[in-house]
Design an enzyme around this catalytic site. Sequence first.
Site, PDB file in Angstrom:
ATOM      1  N   SER A 168     -31.740  74.943 -33.050  1.00 48.86           N
ATOM      2  CA  SER A 168     -33.006  75.508 -33.301  1.00 48.86           C
ATOM      3  C   SER A 168     -34.165  74.505 -33.847  1.00 48.86           C
ATOM      4  CB  SER A 168     -32.681  75.912 -34.882  1.00 48.86           C
ATOM      5  OG  SER A 168     -32.345  75.053 -35.777  1.00 48.86           O
ATOM      6  N   TYR A 223     -20.539  57.080 -37.981  1.00 50.45           N
ATOM      7  CA  TYR A 223     -21.368  57.631 -36.886  1.00 50.45           C
ATOM      8  C   TYR A 223     -20.988  57.149 -35.357  1.00 50.45           C
ATOM      9  CZ  TYR A 223     -25.703  59.418 -34.239  1.00 50.45           C
ATOM     10  OH  TYR A 223     -26.279  60.077 -33.311  1.00 50.45           O
ATOM     11  N   ALA A 250     -18.012  55.755 -34.653  1.00 53.25           N
ATOM     12  CA  ALA A 250     -16.881  56.325 -34.443  1.00 53.25           C
ATOM     13  C   ALA A 250     -16.592  57.736 -33.978  1.00 53.25           C
ATOM     14  CB  ALA A 250     -15.708  56.121 -35.802  1.00 53.25           C
ATOM     15  N   ILE A 262     -34.715  58.914 -30.534  1.00 57.13           N
ATOM     16  CA  ILE A 262     -35.546  60.154 -29.991  1.00 57.13           C
ATOM     17  C   ILE A 262     -36.268  60.652 -31.152  1.00 57.13           C
ATOM     18  CG2 ILE A 262     -35.682  62.398 -29.032  1.00 57.13           C
ATOM     19  CD1 ILE A 262     -34.516  60.460 -27.087  1.00 57.13           C
TER      20      ILE A 262
END
Length: 252
Positions: A16, A151, A153, A184
């Site tokens: 979304s 994060y 792992a 990003i």
Amino acid sequence: MDLGLKHKVAIVTGGSRGIGRSIALQFAEEGCHVAICARGEEKLRETEAELRARGVKVVAEPVDVTDANALEAFVERVAIDLGRVDALVNNAGGNVPGDDDAAWLKAIDLNLMAAVRATRAVVPHMRAAGGGAVVNITSIWGREGGGPPIYNAVKSAMTSHAKNSALQLAPEGIRVNSVAPGSIRFPGGGWDRRVQQDPDGMAEFVKQNIPSGRFGTPEEIANAVVFLCSPAASWITGVALNVDGGQSRSNI
């Protein structure tokens, strides 16, 4: 470029906003029917309208990907409503703060297990369609040190899941790859908030860490993902592709 996705069906979890939204829209631009799920109803409906405006069939459902039954039921609804499943993008996920057992288990469930369950659910439908493609959205931090341990792992585990699923499913014409984004930026995203809070500091971050000299965009991730899901990538499987403007430092 016509990637051969017209009238195919793609599922994008976490579709979304941000990267997921851009992936879903890029599929629609190729004439691919699209199914998206997310937790937030408002953004889900906004993206649903954007997809329908591109003239494709759309299924959009509020789903918590950590709810195994709800995620599997969503995949089954897509297969019934749209008639088939040709592509799956496991995009839902993110970092979980903390280092206790509860944080680790939540991160595993949100990232790795969501991808495992969705992939497991789509495989029978891809077999029925004569093949398909799965892409796990991971991170450059899943391939090297530097990010939060939790994060790193779970994203590393998603890369391993993609590679080994690719080897297992290749004889059935089902390809599995992972795409590892760098930093990003998109409106409302984490990097965008940091730029708003500390523009000078973030300008220095980019200068020191991203050789291309700027943050990436969701559209640049989407271009890579949709290509990997297309017949144009028919000989690509088991790949972990960095899309990062040169940000990562790993040799592999």
